[in-house]
Design a protein around this motif. Structure first.
Motif, PDB file in Angstrom:
ATOM      1  N   MET A 130      13.847   3.895 -11.579  1.00 30.14           N
ATOM      2  CA  MET A 130      13.530   2.882 -13.109  1.00 30.14           C
ATOM      3  C   MET A 130      13.027   1.701 -12.273  1.00 30.14           C
ATOM      4  SD  MET A 130      14.489   3.043 -15.961  1.00 30.14           S
ATOM      5  CE  MET A 130      14.243   1.654 -17.237  1.00 30.14           C
ATOM      6  N   GLU A 131      13.266   1.646 -10.739  1.00 31.29           N
ATOM      7  CA  GLU A 131      12.140  -0.487 -10.141  1.00 31.29           C
ATOM      8  C   GLU A 131      11.412  -0.192 -10.733  1.00 31.29           C
ATOM      9  OE1 GLU A 131      13.473  -3.991  -9.066  1.00 31.29           O
ATOM     10  OE2 GLU A 131      14.867  -2.078 -10.139  1.00 31.29           O
ATOM     11  N   ILE A 132      10.847   1.119 -10.260  1.00 30.47           N
ATOM     12  CA  ILE A 132       9.448   1.220  -9.964  1.00 30.47           C
ATOM     13  C   ILE A 132       8.717   1.050 -11.415  1.00 30.47           C
ATOM     14  CG2 ILE A 132       7.211   3.119  -9.623  1.00 30.47           C
ATOM     15  CD1 ILE A 132       8.697   3.945  -7.235  1.00 30.47           C
ATOM     16  N   LEU A 133       9.334   1.518 -12.910  1.00 34.63           N
ATOM     17  CA  LEU A 133       8.390   1.142 -14.295  1.00 34.63           C
ATOM     18  C   LEU A 133       8.717  -0.343 -14.112  1.00 34.63           C
ATOM     19  CD1 LEU A 133      10.217   4.525 -15.893  1.00 34.63           C
ATOM     20  CD2 LEU A 133       7.721   5.057 -14.748  1.00 34.63           C
ATOM     21  N   LYS A 134       9.738  -0.718 -14.086  1.00 31.11           N
ATOM     22  CA  LYS A 134       9.935  -2.120 -13.848  1.00 31.11           C
ATOM     23  C   LYS A 134       8.215  -2.574 -13.381  1.00 31.11           C
ATOM     24  CE  LYS A 134      14.736  -2.236 -15.109  1.00 31.11           C
ATOM     25  NZ  LYS A 134      16.172  -3.521 -14.491  1.00 31.11           N
ATOM     26  N   LYS A 135       8.438  -2.344 -12.194  1.00 33.64           N
ATOM     27  CA  LYS A 135       7.015  -3.326 -11.779  1.00 33.64           C
ATOM     28  C   LYS A 135       6.183  -2.817 -11.919  1.00 33.64           C
ATOM     29  CE  LYS A 135       9.586  -3.228  -6.922  1.00 33.64           C
ATOM     30  NZ  LYS A 135       9.271  -2.678  -5.629  1.00 33.64           N
ATOM     31  N   LEU A 136       5.469  -1.895 -12.844  1.00 34.55           N
ATOM     32  CA  LEU A 136       4.287  -1.552 -13.472  1.00 34.55           C
ATOM     33  C   LEU A 136       4.068  -2.204 -14.651  1.00 34.55           C
ATOM     34  CD1 LEU A 136       3.777   2.534 -11.925  1.00 34.55           C
ATOM     35  CD2 LEU A 136       2.693   0.021 -12.045  1.00 34.55           C
ATOM     36  N   GLY A 137       5.505  -2.590 -15.441  1.00 29.26           N
ATOM     37  CA  GLY A 137       5.374  -2.820 -16.604  1.00 29.26           C
ATOM     38  C   GLY A 137       5.212  -2.122 -17.575  1.00 29.26           C
ATOM     39  N   TRP A 138       6.284  -0.920 -18.200  1.00 29.98           N
ATOM     40  CA  TRP A 138       5.586  -0.315 -18.720  1.00 29.98           C
ATOM     41  C   TRP A 138       5.720  -0.884 -20.417  1.00 29.98           C
ATOM     42  CZ3 TRP A 138       9.813   1.422 -22.199  1.00 29.98           C
ATOM     43  CH2 TRP A 138      11.739   0.604 -22.026  1.00 29.98           C
ATOM     44  N   PRO A 139       7.156  -1.561 -20.590  1.00 31.31           N
ATOM     45  CA  PRO A 139       6.972  -1.633 -21.692  1.00 31.31           C
ATOM     46  C   PRO A 139       5.747  -2.185 -22.228  1.00 31.31           C
ATOM     47  CG  PRO A 139       8.682  -2.788 -21.041  1.00 31.31           C
ATOM     48  CD  PRO A 139       7.704  -2.270 -19.789  1.00 31.31           C
ATOM     49  N   TYR A 140       4.763  -3.249 -21.462  1.00 29.04           N
ATOM     50  CA  TYR A 140       3.255  -3.682 -22.309  1.00 29.04           C
ATOM     51  C   TYR A 140       2.496  -2.781 -21.726  1.00 29.04           C
ATOM     52  CZ  TYR A 140       5.285  -7.813 -21.504  1.00 29.04           C
ATOM     53  OH  TYR A 140       6.110  -8.911 -20.894  1.00 29.04           O
ATOM     54  N   TRP A 141       2.746  -1.175 -21.653  1.00 24.68           N
ATOM     55  CA  TRP A 141       1.595   0.264 -21.057  1.00 24.68           C
ATOM     56  C   TRP A 141       2.260   0.508 -22.989  1.00 24.68           C
ATOM     57  CZ3 TRP A 141      -2.143   0.851 -18.286  1.00 24.68           C
ATOM     58  CH2 TRP A 141      -1.843   0.705 -16.883  1.00 24.68           C
ATOM     59  N   GLN A 160       7.618 -14.727 -16.727  1.00 20.48           N
ATOM     60  CA  GLN A 160       6.843 -15.150 -15.345  1.00 20.48           C
ATOM     61  C   GLN A 160       6.609 -13.939 -14.593  1.00 20.48           C
ATOM     62  OE1 GLN A 160       9.065 -17.909 -13.641  1.00 20.48           O
ATOM     63  NE2 GLN A 160       8.951 -19.588 -14.786  1.00 20.48           N
ATOM     64  N   GLN A 161       5.618 -13.149 -15.339  1.00 19.10           N
ATOM     65  CA  GLN A 161       5.486 -11.731 -15.392  1.00 19.10           C
ATOM     66  C   GLN A 161       4.199 -11.834 -14.679  1.00 19.10           C
ATOM     67  OE1 GLN A 161       6.445  -9.419 -19.000  1.00 19.10           O
ATOM     68  NE2 GLN A 161       8.135  -8.927 -17.570  1.00 19.10           N
ATOM     69  N   PRO A 162       3.815 -11.352 -13.715  1.00 21.61           N
ATOM     70  CA  PRO A 162       2.257 -10.952 -13.412  1.00 21.61           C
ATOM     71  C   PRO A 162       1.972 -10.682 -14.249  1.00 21.61           C
ATOM     72  CG  PRO A 162       3.710  -9.214 -12.113  1.00 21.61           C
ATOM     73  CD  PRO A 162       4.606  -9.473 -12.887  1.00 21.61           C
ATOM     74  N   LEU A 163       0.327 -11.601 -13.774  1.00 21.85           N
ATOM     75  CA  LEU A 163      -1.245 -12.160 -14.819  1.00 21.85           C
ATOM     76  C   LEU A 163      -1.629 -10.806 -14.746  1.00 21.85           C
ATOM     77  CD1 LEU A 163      -2.094 -15.868 -14.029  1.00 21.85           C
ATOM     78  CD2 LEU A 163      -0.792 -14.693 -16.011  1.00 21.85           C
ATOM     79  N   TRP A 164      -1.923 -10.051 -13.874  1.00 26.70           N
ATOM     80  CA  TRP A 164      -2.548  -9.068 -14.262  1.00 26.70           C
ATOM     81  C   TRP A 164      -1.953  -7.813 -15.168  1.00 26.70           C
ATOM     82  CZ3 TRP A 164      -1.318  -3.792 -14.205  1.00 26.70           C
ATOM     83  CH2 TRP A 164       0.306  -3.263 -13.146  1.00 26.70           C
ATOM     84  N   TRP A 165      -0.633  -7.822 -15.831  1.00 28.62           N
ATOM     85  CA  TRP A 165      -0.212  -7.017 -17.213  1.00 28.62           C
ATOM     86  C   TRP A 165      -1.141  -8.096 -17.719  1.00 28.62           C
ATOM     87  CZ3 TRP A 165       5.656  -7.204 -16.563  1.00 28.62           C
ATOM     88  CH2 TRP A 165       5.993  -5.878 -15.455  1.00 28.62           C
TER      89      TRP A 165
END
Length: 114
Positions: free
Chosen positions: A1-12, A60-65
């Protein structure tokens, strides 16, 4: 689940649904060009771009998202919408980036020191 949070799954998920599925449905049910341009592209997708920018600034999430939503929209527009709609991907990216920048501006001091 931590990997999904790092990838920003809601935005995907939002990007996939609004960027690919909605243009596919708009093309499938033959929505008029006026409704597609005014309602879908300007109001709804523009609002999503602004909302994503505000959420990213607040959390304060990563701007690449910021690239997720316009990138997936570009794929959907290329596949299912007229060619002129592809330029809206750049508009959505600029709206999101501008919203992040305006949401994270430092607070001005109410009194200037002289």
């Amino acid at each position: 689940m931590e990997i999904l949070k790092k990838l920003g799954w809601p935005y995907w998920c939002v990007g996939l649904v609004m960027g690919v599925v909605v243009p596919l449905l708009a093309n499938a049910i033959d929505v008029s060009a006026v409704v597609r341009f005014g309602g879908l592209l300007l109001v709804i997708n523009g609002g999503i771009a602004i909302t994503i920018g505000r959420l990213m600034a607040r959390r304060q999430q990563p701007l690449w998202w910021l690239l997720i939503w316009p990138g997936l929209y570009l794929v959907g527009a290329t596949l299912f919408l007229p060619q002129y709609t592809q330029y809206f991907a750049l508009v959505y990216l600029c709206l999101s980036y501008l919203t992040v920048g305006l949401s994270t501006m430092p607070k001005r001091q109410t009194e200037s020191k002289n």
